[in-house]
Design a protein around this motif. Structure first.
Motif, PDB file in Angstrom:
ATOM      1  N   ALA A  23       0.911  -1.192  -0.444  1.00 61.89           N
ATOM      2  CA  ALA A  23       0.250  -0.056  -0.423  1.00 61.89           C
ATOM      3  C   ALA A  23       0.701   1.400  -0.019  1.00 61.89           C
ATOM      4  CB  ALA A  23      -0.602  -0.515   1.018  1.00 61.89           C
ATOM      5  N   ARG A  24       0.097   2.869  -0.428  1.00 62.08           N
ATOM      6  CA  ARG A  24       0.583   3.616  -0.887  1.00 62.08           C
ATOM      7  C   ARG A  24      -0.253   4.698   0.410  1.00 62.08           C
ATOM      8  NH1 ARG A  24       1.043   6.377  -5.514  1.00 62.08           N
ATOM      9  NH2 ARG A  24       0.344   5.692  -7.291  1.00 62.08           N
ATOM     10  N   LEU A  25       0.397   6.032   0.756  1.00 64.03           N
ATOM     11  CA  LEU A  25      -0.159   7.183   0.735  1.00 64.03           C
ATOM     12  C   LEU A  25       0.636   7.851   0.898  1.00 64.03           C
ATOM     13  CD1 LEU A  25      -2.673   8.479   1.636  1.00 64.03           C
ATOM     14  CD2 LEU A  25      -1.361   7.790   4.237  1.00 64.03           C
ATOM     15  N   VAL A  35      -8.503   8.980   3.347  1.00 68.68           N
ATOM     16  CA  VAL A  35      -8.412   7.494   3.798  1.00 68.68           C
ATOM     17  C   VAL A  35     -10.067   6.945   3.467  1.00 68.68           C
ATOM     18  CG1 VAL A  35      -7.275   5.733   4.530  1.00 68.68           C
ATOM     19  CG2 VAL A  35      -5.754   7.387   4.073  1.00 68.68           C
ATOM     20  N   LYS A  43      -7.327   0.452   5.986  1.00 66.24           N
ATOM     21  CA  LYS A  43      -7.055   1.319   6.112  1.00 66.24           C
ATOM     22  C   LYS A  43      -6.520   1.990   7.871  1.00 66.24           C
ATOM     23  CE  LYS A  43     -11.364   1.901   6.198  1.00 66.24           C
ATOM     24  NZ  LYS A  43     -12.548   1.265   5.577  1.00 66.24           N
ATOM     25  N   SER A 216      -7.907   8.898  -1.190  1.00 66.92           N
ATOM     26  CA  SER A 216      -7.454   7.554  -1.234  1.00 66.92           C
ATOM     27  C   SER A 216      -7.761   6.734  -1.139  1.00 66.92           C
ATOM     28  CB  SER A 216      -5.641   7.620  -0.515  1.00 66.92           C
ATOM     29  OG  SER A 216      -4.887   8.590  -1.249  1.00 66.92           O
ATOM     30  N   TYR A 218      -8.929   2.420  -0.784  1.00 63.66           N
ATOM     31  CA  TYR A 218      -7.878   1.197  -0.395  1.00 63.66           C
ATOM     32  C   TYR A 218      -8.638   0.007  -0.450  1.00 63.66           C
ATOM     33  CZ  TYR A 218      -3.889   3.465   0.905  1.00 63.66           C
ATOM     34  OH  TYR A 218      -3.506   5.840   0.443  1.00 63.66           O
ATOM     35  N   HIS A 223      -4.153   0.053  -2.563  1.00 68.20           N
ATOM     36  CA  HIS A 223      -4.219   1.175  -2.879  1.00 68.20           C
ATOM     37  C   HIS A 223      -5.201   0.912  -4.540  1.00 68.20           C
ATOM     38  CE1 HIS A 223      -3.038   4.954  -4.787  1.00 68.20           C
ATOM     39  NE2 HIS A 223      -3.782   5.383  -4.295  1.00 68.20           N
ATOM     40  N   SER A 226      -5.756   7.411  -6.093  1.00 70.83           N
ATOM     41  CA  SER A 226      -6.346   9.340  -5.386  1.00 70.83           C
ATOM     42  C   SER A 226      -6.284   9.937  -5.876  1.00 70.83           C
ATOM     43  CB  SER A 226      -4.535   8.959  -4.684  1.00 70.83           C
ATOM     44  OG  SER A 226      -4.448   8.143  -3.619  1.00 70.83           O
TER      45      SER A 226
END
Lengths: 518, 334
Positions: A23-25, A35, A43, A216, A218, A223, A226
């Motif tokens: 996962a990325r953020l 989120v 999350k 974003s 999920y 992910h 976004s």
């Protein structure tokens, strides 16, 4: 310029369950980042990784371009990453002021190791409380005396008092009153304008629309996408949240006979059931042989409802009728009613369902021990027969029944929990997310078991966080939101889209008139 | 909420409610002690007060030792053993010249700290339940006591011992001065320090404390270390009272149990997170005065334990009223 925060390739597994997978953020200064995702999308785990509470198995994190490591919450706090958690992190016995100044209180005489300056700390607390518009909370009040909504405000004030650079909010508004939500939102916008990065999880779509700059989404720990808030419609967002790549196969449901003779009273009728502000005016009934689902987002009162029906809550108002007769449920033991009792298959099998160090035999026969004991002595041969038939029925795979239940696999442990209650021949079976954390094959067996029990005229109330499971197994699904039933889905209306919409309290064509949450 | 005066009133109310335990224990002690001296044939003479003080202060120190681990929701079953062990150690070291005596005192206190540190290490890093960890270490300390002093006896500097257990100007028992000094120099600074508050935080909810970034491990460790120190002070005083040492495991056990009782009577919750050493001191005095009262009222010594037990049961029951407020029955079994 690099973004203030970048998380890349974050993975986390709990045993065989994948919580996060690559996962990325990314979030920037002066932006509010929402989120999104359905139950189990990862999350909360993602935010916990960022708060230093959960250690990821893989992945990197950068703060303003610098790689960071977060061995614990204290380390995150030092870097200016501060969280407001869903489950409160307040210390109930300490005062509000002590809680707000818990980490780095003002010291006397300006000494680093000096004693805590109580006056300065109190001023600090008063300022922090006033800032979030909760000046009515007395700084010397012990937190345990405050109602939940006030505690949540203290939690937010506590986070702000640490002067965060990045503020994380996990369902921080779920316990607040509408007036407090408005105040908190004003503060959050102010903080954003001051240059903070704010990351928040909320299940209330209108809050997201009102507050978020970026979103974003999920799904299953990954992910999805976004985007800038407002660039997608709620329908598109829900599509992103659902779009599952795998579909569980559900055994065909034996067609339910709709022509019940109305003379037979429902197995369970619940009228105006309320409890401690967490359950509000719940009305429904289940007929013998029906499977009714409980849906909605996690933590909207489904568990409390099951506990209330099991007799584990005090101060429940409203009425519960079993087979048309009013009953008062005062403890799990007394739920063994005439004609079969009420059984609850608990969620946390390790603490509420099993005595791990005891044998399979003992675990299976605990609840039904009265049936094969005379004058307080256990009739071993009757017990043996009952256990053997239960192990066959559930196809529990164990090396003999005298080994400890802890040695069994998760799926087989869950079968023991279910078997334990089936031994009491219950007429009403409450299931609290029974398939969480068990393998696909065992899930299939459990679905078949549900149908078999229904065919045997038991009434089932089935809470699941897996929407597909609700659709596959139930005759009807009740969607809870904020402790009230907001919609009832039946037949063709039981679609994933309708369940997700109902769970977010968005109007759908199929929604039944119910109490609308604030 | 209107005006400053109502805020003040609320401040006072919160202060009173957070100090309810110690206030009740103090009031109880004052009433009981007044009754005791009026009934005592010698009245409130310096001798009577001094004897009562010496007995009370011994238990007060052991109970203070117990208080701090209890605040972290732990328990220290070794306080009585440390008390006895340091008594044995002191009975060989508190002798000779004033300089030797001073050195001896320092070694005795340091040995208490060391015992506490071992407890803390086992509890914090061994992750053992405090009750089991300290049961085991307590047995070890009793063993050390026997090794130090196989037979009762000792050689103690009598000037020092008489000074410690005497009265200042024949009015104020010196043991009370030592107790007050421990409160002012150790307890109050600790209570106001970040690690002291962390002990309350850990006892209140260890998980929430960890989530908030509280130094949980350090707070617990320090709690056991301080417990060792207070128990060693008690051991030192016992040596001064008896001029000797004795590896008496029964005495240690009875002090451990009384210390838990004193903690509870003084208003500290065994669930951790609330209470404090001041309440404990009065709790210890109350327990000791019960014995004195039974004596002056000529109650059969054989029924004294029964009386003591009943009083304890009543005071412990007061602590469980909160359970009536529990809304989820499951929570009662957590």
């Amino acid at each position: 310029m690099p973004p203030l925060l970048r998380m890349e390739g974050i993975s986390k597994r709990y045993g065989g369950v994948r919580a996060l997978e690559g996962a990325r953020l990314e979030c920037a200064r002066g932006r509010i980042h929402a989120v999104l995702g359905e139950n189990g999308a990862g999350k909360s785990t993602l935010l916990k990784v960022l708060a230093g509470v959960v250690k990821p198995d893989a992945g990197t994190m950068e703060l303003a371009g610098e790689p960071i490591a977060l061995p614990g919450p204290a380390a995150a706090s030092r870097l200016g990453i501060v969280s407001v958690f869903q489950e409160l992190s307040l210390l109930p016995d300490l005062t509000v002021a002590d809680n707000i100044g818990i980490i780095d209180p003002p010291r006397k005489w300006g000494l680093t190791w000096g004693p805590i300056d109580q006056r300065a700390q109190r001023r600090l607390a008063e300022q922090a409380l006033a800032r979030v518009g909760a000046g009515d909370i007395h700084p010397l009040a012990p937190v345990r005396d405050l109602p939940l909504s006030r505690r949540q405000m203290v939690e937010i004030a506590k986070a702000l008092a640490r002067n965060p650079k990045i503020l994380l909010l996990d369902e921080a508004t779920s316990a607040l009153t509408a007036a407090d939500v408005a105040k908190v939102f004003r503060v959050l916008r102010q903080l954003r304008d001051d240059g903070l990065a704010i990351v928040f999880i909320s299940h209330r779509m209108h809050e997201i629309a009102e507050l978020a700059d970026d979103c974003s989404v999920y799904r299953n720990g990954c992910h999805v996408e976004s985007f800038v808030a407002g660039s997608k419609s709620p329908a598109e967002i829900i599509e992103m949240m659902i779009g599952r790549e795998h579909q569980s196969v559900f055994p065909p449901r034996p067609k339910h006979e709709p022509s019940e003779p109305p003379a037979i009273p429902p197995a369970l009728r619940v009228t105006k059931l309320s409890w401690a502000g967490r359950l509000r005016n719940i009305d429904f009934e289940i007929r013998p042989g029906e499977v009714v689902g409980l849906g909605g987002l996690d933590g909207q009162g489904q568990r409390d409802l099951l506990l209330a029906l099991f007799g584990a809550l005090t101060g429940v108002s409203g009425s519960i009728a079993v087979n048309g007769k009013q009953v008062t449920l005062s403890s799990p033991q007394h739920t063994n009613l005439r004609g079969g009792g009420i059984a609850l298959i608990p969620e946390d099998r390790k603490t509420e369902g099993l005595m791990l160090s005891m044998s399979v035999r003992d675990n299976l026969s605990f609840a039904a021990i009265d049936q094969f004991s005379r004058f307080g002595l256990i009739d071993r041969s009757a017990e043996e027969t009952a256990i053997a038939s239960m192990i066959r029925l559930l196809s529990i795979r164990a090396d003999g029944i005298d080994g400890p239940v802890a040695a069994l696999s998760g799926g087989n442990q869950q079968k023991v929990v279910i078997g334990k209650w089936l031994m009491t021949r219950p007429q009403i079976i409450l299931l609290n997310d029974p398939t969480r954390g068990i393998d696909v094959g065992t899930k299939q067996e459990l679905y078949q078991l549900l149908h078999a029990l229904a065919a045997d005229r038991a009434a089932l109330l089935f809470y699941s966080t897996d929407y597909a499971e609700l659709i596959g197994c139930c005759d009807r699904v009740l969607i809870l939101y904020d402790g009230a039933i907001v919609s009832v889905l039946e037949g063709d209306a039981m679609t994933e889209r309708n369940i997700v919409a109902g769970a977010h309290n968005l109007a759908t064509a199929a929604s039944a008139p119910g109490e609308v949450a604030p | 909420m209107s005006g400053v005066s109502s805020l003040r009133a609320q401040d006072v109310r919160y202060w009173l409610s957070s100090h309810r335990g110690p206030l009740i224990a103090a009031a109880l002690f004052v009433a009981m002690f007044a009754l005791f001296v009026t009934e005592h044939p010698a009245g409130a003479s310096a001798n009577v007060v001094n004897t009562a003080a010496n007995k009370g202060v011994l238990l007060a120190f052991v109970a203070m030792a117990q208080t701090i681990p209890v605040l972290t929701a732990g328990l220290d079953l070794s306080v009585g053993s440390v008390f006895v062990m340091t008594n044995c150690l002191a009975s060989t070291l508190i002798a000779g010249t004033p300089l030797q005596v001073a050195l001896g005192v320092a070694i005795v206190l340091a040995s208490g700290l060391l015992c506490g540190a071992l407890n803390g290490l086992v509890v914090v890093f061994g992750r053992l339940q405090p009750i089991i960890a300290t049961l085991a270490t307590g047995a070890m300390y009793s063993g050390v006591a026997l090794w130090l002093r196989p037979a009762p006896g000792g050689d103690v500097n009598e000037d020092f011992a008489d000074f410690m257990t005497g009265s200042l100007r024949d009015v104020v028992p010196f043991s009370i001065v030592v107790l007050a000094a421990a409160v002012v120099l150790i307890w109050i600074p600790y209570r106001r320090s970040v690690l002291g508050r962390a002990a309350y935080a850990v006892g209140s909810s260890e998980q929430a404390a960890y989530m908030s970034g509280v130094p949980v491990a350090r707070a617990k460790f320090l709690a056991y270390v301080l417990a060792g120190l207070f128990a060693a002070i008690a051991g030192l005083l016992l040596t001064c009272l008896t001029y000797s040492g004795e590896a008496n495991a029964l005495l240690g056990g009875s002090y451990t149990l009384s210390s838990i009782a004193a903690v509870v009577v003084g208003g500290t919750s065994l669930y951790g997170g609330s209470g404090g050493a001041i309440g404990t001191i009065f709790g210890a005095f109350v327990l000791r005065t019960i014995g004195d009262l039974l004596f002056v009222f000529d109650i059969d010594p054989l029924s004294q334990p029964l009386f003591l037990g009943v009083v304890l049961l009543i005071s412990v029951s007061l602590g469980s009223f909160r359970l009536l407020k529990v809304k989820k029955r499951v929570d009662l079994y957590r």
